[in-house]
Design a protein around this motif. Structure first.
Motif, mmCIF file in Angstrom:
data_model
loop_
_atom_site.group_PDB
_atom_site.id
_atom_site.type_symbol
_atom_site.label_atom_id
_atom_site.label_comp_id
_atom_site.label_asym_id
_atom_site.label_seq_id
_atom_site.Cartn_x
_atom_site.Cartn_y
_atom_site.Cartn_z
ATOM 1 N N UNK A 296 29.157 32.573 50.718
ATOM 2 C CA UNK A 296 30.024 31.594 50.062
ATOM 3 C C UNK A 296 29.979 31.758 48.548
ATOM 4 N N UNK A 297 28.777 31.991 48.015
ATOM 5 C CA UNK A 297 28.640 32.179 46.566
ATOM 6 C C UNK A 297 29.428 33.397 46.096
ATOM 7 N N UNK A 298 29.308 34.494 46.827
ATOM 8 C CA UNK A 298 30.027 35.717 46.454
ATOM 9 C C UNK A 298 31.539 35.522 46.521
ATOM 10 N N UNK A 299 31.987 34.715 47.466
ATOM 11 C CA UNK A 299 33.437 34.489 47.621
ATOM 12 C C UNK A 299 34.043 33.766 46.423
ATOM 13 N N UNK A 300 33.204 33.095 45.645
ATOM 14 C CA UNK A 300 33.684 32.350 44.484
ATOM 15 C C UNK A 300 33.713 33.194 43.208
ATOM 16 N N UNK A 301 33.146 34.401 43.293
ATOM 17 C CA UNK A 301 33.078 35.272 42.117
ATOM 18 C C UNK A 301 34.236 36.273 42.098
ATOM 19 N N UNK A 302 34.690 36.569 40.910
ATOM 20 C CA UNK A 302 35.753 37.566 40.768
ATOM 21 C C UNK A 302 35.195 38.958 41.049
ATOM 22 N N UNK A 303 36.057 39.808 41.582
ATOM 23 C CA UNK A 303 35.636 41.173 41.876
ATOM 24 C C UNK A 303 35.122 41.355 43.287
ATOM 25 N N UNK A 304 34.932 40.248 44.023
ATOM 26 C CA UNK A 304 34.469 40.302 45.410
ATOM 27 C C UNK A 304 35.598 39.873 46.343
ATOM 28 N N UNK A 305 35.682 40.533 47.490
ATOM 29 C CA UNK A 305 36.674 40.166 48.505
ATOM 30 C C UNK A 305 35.963 40.175 49.851
ATOM 31 N N UNK A 306 35.827 39.011 50.457
ATOM 32 C CA UNK A 306 35.029 38.881 51.669
ATOM 33 C C UNK A 306 35.914 38.787 52.914
ATOM 34 N N UNK A 307 35.544 39.554 53.930
ATOM 35 C CA UNK A 307 36.331 39.614 55.162
ATOM 36 C C UNK A 307 35.816 38.616 56.198
ATOM 37 N N UNK A 308 36.743 38.111 56.998
ATOM 38 C CA UNK A 308 36.418 37.142 58.040
ATOM 39 C C UNK A 308 35.988 37.830 59.329
ATOM 40 N N UNK A 309 35.518 37.035 60.254
ATOM 41 C CA UNK A 309 35.026 37.502 61.557
ATOM 42 C C UNK A 309 36.085 38.261 62.343
ATOM 43 N N UNK A 310 37.330 37.777 62.293
ATOM 44 C CA UNK A 310 38.380 38.356 63.134
ATOM 45 C C UNK A 310 39.014 39.615 62.558
ATOM 46 N N UNK A 311 38.631 39.990 61.327
ATOM 47 C CA UNK A 311 39.177 41.209 60.716
ATOM 48 C C UNK A 311 38.385 42.409 61.208
ATOM 49 N N UNK A 312 39.096 43.387 61.760
ATOM 50 C CA UNK A 312 38.436 44.580 62.286
ATOM 51 C C UNK A 312 38.047 45.497 61.128
ATOM 52 N N UNK B 217 47.222 47.280 63.653
ATOM 53 C CA UNK B 217 46.641 46.196 62.864
ATOM 54 C C UNK B 217 47.258 44.846 63.197
ATOM 55 N N UNK B 218 46.471 43.803 62.997
ATOM 56 C CA UNK B 218 46.996 42.449 63.112
ATOM 57 C C UNK B 218 47.775 42.129 61.832
ATOM 58 N N UNK B 219 48.544 41.063 61.856
ATOM 59 C CA UNK B 219 49.313 40.677 60.666
ATOM 60 C C UNK B 219 48.381 40.372 59.494
ATOM 61 N N UNK B 220 47.223 39.806 59.792
ATOM 62 C CA UNK B 220 46.245 39.498 58.748
ATOM 63 C C UNK B 220 45.708 40.770 58.106
ATOM 64 N N UNK B 221 45.415 41.756 58.917
ATOM 65 C CA UNK B 221 44.905 43.028 58.406
ATOM 66 C C UNK B 221 45.966 43.778 57.607
ATOM 67 N N UNK B 222 47.213 43.646 57.996
ATOM 68 C CA UNK B 222 48.309 44.245 57.230
ATOM 69 C C UNK B 222 48.402 43.616 55.843
ATOM 70 N N UNK B 223 48.242 42.292 55.787
ATOM 71 C CA UNK B 223 48.293 41.591 54.491
ATOM 72 C C UNK B 223 47.151 42.037 53.586
ATOM 73 N N UNK B 224 45.959 42.181 54.171
ATOM 74 C CA UNK B 224 44.786 42.611 53.380
ATOM 75 C C UNK B 224 45.003 44.030 52.864
#
Length: 398
Positions: free
Chosen positions: A274-290, A192-199
């Motif tokens: 973007x709308x979902x990212x502002x709501x609680x209970x949702x966690x959105x992953x970025x492009x670089x996350x495997x 895993x990348x450091x970002x994926x470890x944090x997630x």
């Protein structure tokens, strides 16, 4: 004419510059990402099979920087080292197209196409002509080309997508599926990348039931909640997730990220994301996350016709098939499997039914898991001939 000249130049250089049998180059996603099967195999070989020199070739300067920061060798594809090592490498390994590394060089090299997902949807068959048949028969005398798929019987629809004789089949589980077999953080951290470890650490420490929503791509670029959903429904779902201590992790298909530079990218999906990212209970992953680096931490998968479903079968955890557009999708591009017949999870066609299924899951995740567990195991055995993710591929390289 220019393209022909480039290929001729590469061919001359391949004859003049000797190949290094201990050199292997890798790439992924048109050189834009460090991810998927290519990354899993690349890191595994660097850490566990240190018999050769493994180099990551990229077209993205940020990927170049990050791979080097992780302690691996990486070169920009247009740089002199990137070009030189690509010419010299005995093996080119990718999982989308030859353009993942350097198209003219890769096409004229030994290569292994790891492929990027098991196919629920149908691919267009390649229309062979006598010229292409002769070309690939001739190249087979000089070049070795393989494609990886987990099941010989179901590989036919993949092989028919390419010119006849282009690839030989290697039956193997996908390298990225090593994540699905082991939930130990320590065992998987090196992949895993450091970002994926944090997630991963965040998901575990949250002590919430984690639900992954990973749909496949649509031609209109609108795969997240593909039917029209009012934002008030998202807010209703958000309140439910918070109340039941659930976390909905979402990732768009790579085609739908602006970073992918896909010709059918749809800006409208960005607004939903973007709308979902502002709501609680949702966690959105970025492009670089495997995806698989996170998906194995999910307690439940929501998907449709995505290859993520096959990968998730290995965990034996429950799956909800959220398919509001199944009639359209079955017509075009078409499906290789009948969702009703395989019976690996409930088929839901609107957000209200989806929320009801999530309520059942939150009430008793154990009961929910047991309902389809036998069917999931049966289908998993049907798809995966072998649980081994690396052995058969490593044999070829060595």
């Amino acid at each position: 004419m220019l393209k022909l000249f480039i290929y001729l130049l590469v061919l001359i250089l391949k004859f003049l510059i000797p190949r290094d049998k201990n050199l292997v180059v890798f790439g992924h996603r048109a050189g834009r990402r460090f991810g998927d099967n290519s990354r899993s195999l690349f890191v595994y070989l660097n850490k566990k099979v240190k018999t050769k020199k493994y180099i990551w070739i990229t077209k993205d300067k940020s990927v170049l920087k990050n791979v080097k920061k992780m302690g691996y060798i990486s070169h920009y594809y247009k740089s002199l080292p990137g070009f030189y090592f690509s010419i010299r490498a005995k093996w080119h390994i990718f999982d989308c197209t030859e353009g993942d590394i350097n198209e003219p060089i890769t096409k004229l090299s030994n290569n292994i196409n790891l492929w990027h997902g098991i196919l629920f949807k149908k691919l267009k068959k390649h229309r062979d002509n006598s010229f292409t048949k002769i070309i690939f028969k001739l190249t087979n005398f000089f070049l070795k080309k393989y494609i990886v798929y987990p099941n010989r019987s179901y590989s036919k629809h993949l092989l028919s997508h390419f010119p006849n004789n282009k690839f030989k089949l290697v039956v193997s589980n996908s390298p990225r599926n090593i994540f699905m077999y082991n939930n130990s953080i320590k065992e998987l951290n090196y992949l895993k990348t450091s970002k994926e470890k944090r997630i991963t650490n965040y998901l575990i420490k949250s002590k919430k039931k984690v639900i992954g929503y990973f749909p496949t791509w649509r031609f209109n670029g609108m795969e997240i909640f593909p039917q029209k959903v009012k934002y008030s429904k998202f807010e209703e779902l958000s309140k439910f997730l918070v109340k039941k201590n659930l976390l909905l992790v979402i990732k768009k298909h790579p085609n739908s990220f602006v970073e992918d530079n896909h010709k059918l990218y749809n800006k409208k999906l960005e607004k939903v994301y973007k709308h979902l990212s502002l709501l609680k209970g949702f966690y959105l992953l970025d492009y670089d996350v495997d995806l698989n680096s996170i998906m194995h931490n999910c307690d439940l998968l929501i998907s449709d016709y995505s290859g993520a479903i096959f990968d998730f079968l290995i965990t034996k955890k429950p799956i909800i098939l959220y398919t509001p557009d199944i009639k359209d999708y079955a017509a075009n591009p078409g499906l290789n499997f009948n969702l009703k017949k395989i019976k690996i999870g409930p088929i839901v066609k609107n957000i209200d039914t989806l929320i009801n299924e999530l309520k059942k899951f939150s009430k008793s995740s154990i009961t929910y898991k047991k309902k389809y567990e036998k069917n999931i195991l049966r289908f998993k055995k049907k798809i995966f001939s072998d649980d081994e993710c690396f052995k058969n591929i490593v044999k070829i390289i060595n």
